[in-house]
Design a protein around this motif. Structure first.
Motif, short mmCIF file in Angstrom:
data_model
loop_
_atom_site.label_atom_id
_atom_site.label_comp_id
_atom_site.label_asym_id
_atom_site.label_seq_id
_atom_site.Cartn_x
_atom_site.Cartn_y
_atom_site.Cartn_z
N SER A 270 -8.95 -11.78 -58.74
CA SER A 270 -9.43 -13.16 -58.69
C SER A 270 -8.82 -13.90 -57.50
O SER A 270 -8.14 -14.92 -57.63
CB SER A 270 -9.11 -13.92 -59.98
N PRO A 305 -13.58 -5.41 -63.54
CA PRO A 305 -12.89 -6.34 -64.44
C PRO A 305 -11.69 -6.98 -63.76
O PRO A 305 -11.24 -6.55 -62.69
CB PRO A 305 -12.45 -5.44 -65.59
N LEU A 306 -11.15 -7.99 -64.41
CA LEU A 306 -9.94 -8.65 -63.92
C LEU A 306 -8.72 -7.87 -64.39
O LEU A 306 -8.52 -7.67 -65.59
CB LEU A 306 -9.90 -10.08 -64.47
N ASN A 313 -4.00 -18.44 -61.22
CA ASN A 313 -4.92 -17.85 -62.21
C ASN A 313 -4.24 -17.59 -63.55
O ASN A 313 -4.89 -17.60 -64.59
CB ASN A 313 -5.49 -16.53 -61.67
N LEU A 372 -7.61 -7.64 -68.29
CA LEU A 372 -7.38 -8.99 -68.81
C LEU A 372 -8.70 -9.62 -69.24
O LEU A 372 -8.76 -10.39 -70.19
CB LEU A 372 -6.72 -9.86 -67.73
N SER A 373 -9.75 -9.30 -68.51
CA SER A 373 -11.07 -9.85 -68.82
C SER A 373 -12.13 -8.96 -68.19
O SER A 373 -11.91 -8.38 -67.12
CB SER A 373 -11.22 -11.26 -68.25
N ARG A 374 -13.27 -8.85 -68.84
CA ARG A 374 -14.39 -8.11 -68.28
C ARG A 374 -15.42 -9.04 -67.62
O ARG A 374 -16.41 -8.57 -67.08
CB ARG A 374 -15.06 -7.25 -69.36
N GLN A 375 -15.17 -10.34 -67.71
CA GLN A 375 -16.04 -11.29 -67.03
C GLN A 375 -15.77 -11.24 -65.52
O GLN A 375 -14.64 -11.02 -65.09
CB GLN A 375 -15.79 -12.71 -67.55
N ALA A 377 -14.69 -12.43 -62.09
CA ALA A 377 -13.73 -13.46 -61.71
C ALA A 377 -14.32 -14.45 -60.71
O ALA A 377 -13.82 -15.56 -60.55
CB ALA A 377 -12.49 -12.81 -61.11
N THR A 396 -9.51 -16.26 -65.08
CA THR A 396 -9.41 -15.70 -66.43
C THR A 396 -10.36 -16.38 -67.41
O THR A 396 -10.35 -16.07 -68.60
CB THR A 396 -7.97 -15.84 -66.96
N SER A 398 -13.94 -17.59 -69.28
CA SER A 398 -15.07 -16.86 -69.82
C SER A 398 -16.38 -17.49 -69.36
O SER A 398 -16.64 -18.66 -69.59
CB SER A 398 -15.04 -16.87 -71.36
#
Length: 559
Positions: A270, A305-306, A313, A372-375, A377, A396, A398
């Motif tokens: 990110s 992913p992140l 962040n 940490l996240s699949r969204q 960044a 991070t 959503s």
């Protein structure tokens, strides 16, 4: 190994041989030196900013290494723009154009002298992109030395860095902090030389440089003036001579595959949204017309992913990222998603560089199967307000939860927006519109980032959205849509907004919409007065006339 011929060696008896020999003999060069590779050391040293204050101490190490490897070093200087210093004048309009000034400085010095290779000391936000642009343009063997991040301090038993100072202006404006405390934080937040210690544009571009293959593996990020930084500087001085003999050039390294690797790293960490603009500019200088950074961000955002969240962040600091493997550690985690056949400055491939590397135990960099996240960044937004695109950094956050709809409040400078934040004219649910700040309208991409930072530090954080064609910082966060294109000065929809118009930001749909009837917009277009450029002279005037649109990198290269 067959050594490539050196372009710096001229025919004896020719005019350029004679005048060069006279000049360089006066500098102390020997007859043997004239037959060796001539290496430029591009130094942006300046006493104006702590970003650059240590660079003069690095060049002697590189010079000695170049000489030992059989080369001749020549130190050259360029402009040294620092966002927090150079931004003081003309609403920060000099900041983005300074990137292209750095590139042109390098071209004049290195190409004019027909040197054989160069090492660039990468430091603050605009120097690394400008240096990479120059490397891509003149295409001689080039290697980057990452010159490191600054240390932070402690105020009232609380760790504080420049990013927290940046955002605390909003707390002061809203009454949440005293001037005494802000002053105290300012006095201790920077404890040494180097770039901002968060995941701002400088550290982001340093890591992007490694992902592109243009510095030695493991060099980014690094603490300024550390033993590790000096060791990489020494190794770079040795390596550049070999690159000249091998004729390993930037366009051999910075291929379309390398740009995709760089975007993958950007998404995994990110990084600053400004990296997109800078990478597009570098691709432009490299002649890679088919590299579309918006398309790559959209495509890879679905896959990458992140894996790490460095301030602002998340809560981890850049020191932890360096200890956990840095850019090389991220690339190792991302290896299944990368083009590992891409070549690097080592002379081998990214696969070669990564296969012999293992992440340190306890690294903060998460594995691909436990991110940490699949969204995504970073997302590219489009719609009636930004038909040619805009960027929103999610970090991070959503994407599924981010939907914002509210009335527009229009400003033409960030100072006016900051004043409105302080006196209560901005309310929860508003969308602050900062326009006529783009490459042409600024001119030179005027700042919106100080307002966004102040907003983030105020009670209205996440309660007011921002859309702008102006400059954002890599340290900015919140609901801030930047690089709105076309910009207002080009007659984009941003120019048509009136106070009270409803703007809808829907990240799930990747859309940013001006909810005004088309008939009404048509009427406004007819009544819109032609944009009149600022009465600038000098460099800003040149940039205003020549700069490409923001989504094309805002370079000065011909269409």
């Amino acid at each position: 190994m067959t050594k490539s011929p050196l372009r710096s060696i001229f025919a004896p008896g020719s005019t350029r041989w004679a005048v060069r020999r006279a000049q360089w003999k006066a500098l102390g060069l020997s007859d043997e030196d004239f037959e060796k590779p001539k290496i430029a050391i591009v130094n942006t040293s300046s006493e104006l900013s702590s970003c650059f204050s240590h660079l003069d101490g690095i060049t002697p190490v590189i010079k000695e290494a170049i000489r030992k490897a059989g080369g001749v070093p020549f130190e050259i200087r360029t402009a040294a723009p620092s966002d927090f210093i150079t931004a003081a004048g003309k609403g920060a309009r000099y900041i983005l154009p300074s990137r292209d000034l750095v590139a042109n400085d390098i071209e004049v010095a290195v190409e004019g002298a027909l040197l054989d290779g160069m090492i660039c000391l990468a430091s603050c936000d605009k120097t690394a992109p400008g240096q990479l642009m120059a490397a891509a343009r003149i295409n001689i063997p080039s290697l980057f030395v990452i010159c490191g991040y600054q240390g932070h301090g402690v105020y009232k038993d609380h760790e504080v860095d420049i990013e927290e100072v940046f955002e605390s202006v909003g707390k002061l404006a809203s009454g949440g902090m005293s001037l005494e405390d802000l002053t105290g934080m300012c006095d201790v937040s920077v404890s040494g030389p180097g770039v901002c210690s968060g995941m701002g544009t400088a550290n982001s571009m340093h890591m992007v440089c490694e992902a592109l293959g243009m510095c030695l593996p493991g060099n980014a990020p690094v603490r300024a003036n550390s033993q590790s930084m000096f060791e990489y500087a020494r190794r770079a001085g040795e390596r550049i001579v070999g690159m000249v003999h091998e004729d390993l050039k930037p366009r051999d390294i910075m291929t379309p595959a390398a740009f995709e690797n760089a975007v993958a790293l950007m998404l995994a960490a990110s990084t600053s949204i400004n990296c997109v603009r800078h990478l597009q500019a570098i691709a432009d200088e490299a002649g890679l017309a088919d590299v579309d950074l918006y398309e790559i961000v959209n495509r890879l955002g679905k896959e990458v992913p992140l894996l790490v969240a460095i301030r602002p962040n998340g809560t981890d600091r850049v020191e932890a990222l360096e200890a956990g493997g840095g850019a090389r550690g991220l690339l190792k985690r991302l290896q299944p998603l990368l083009h590992t056949e891409a070549h690097t400055a080592t002379g081998g491939t990214l696969k070669d560089d990564l296969e012999a590397y293992s992440l340190p135990t306890g690294s903060i960099i998460r594995p691909l199967d436990a991110p940490l996240s699949r969204q995504a960044a970073l997302v590219v937004m489009r719609g009636s307000l930004a038909p040619l695109g805009a960027l929103l950094k999610l970090g991070t956050g959503s994407a599924n939860k981010l939907h914002f709809k509210g009335p527009a409040r229009v400003f033409h400078t960030q100072d006016d927006a900051i004043t409105a934040l302080g006196d209560g004219r901005l309310q929860e649910g508003d969308v602050a519109v900062l326009r006529y700040l783009g490459p042409k309208g600024g001119p030179g991409l005027a700042y919106a980032s100080w307002f966004v930072a102040a907003l983030e530090g105020s009670p209205l954080s996440e309660k007011v959205a921002v859309v702008t064609d102006g400059q954002l910082s890599g340290l900015n966060r919140g609901i801030a849509c930047g690089q709105i294109a076309p910009e207002a000065a080009e007659g984009g929809p941003l120019a048509l907004i009136e106070n009270g118009d409803t703007i809808e930001i829907d990240v799930g749909q990747r859309s940013i919409t001006l909810l005004v009837e088309e008939a009404e917009l048509a009427r406004r277009r007819e009544e819109l007065k032609p944009w009149v450029p600022n009465s600038e002279r000098g460099w800003l005037s040149i940039y205003q006339r020549l700069a490409k649109p923001i989504y094309k990198g805002s370079t000065l290269t011909p269409e």
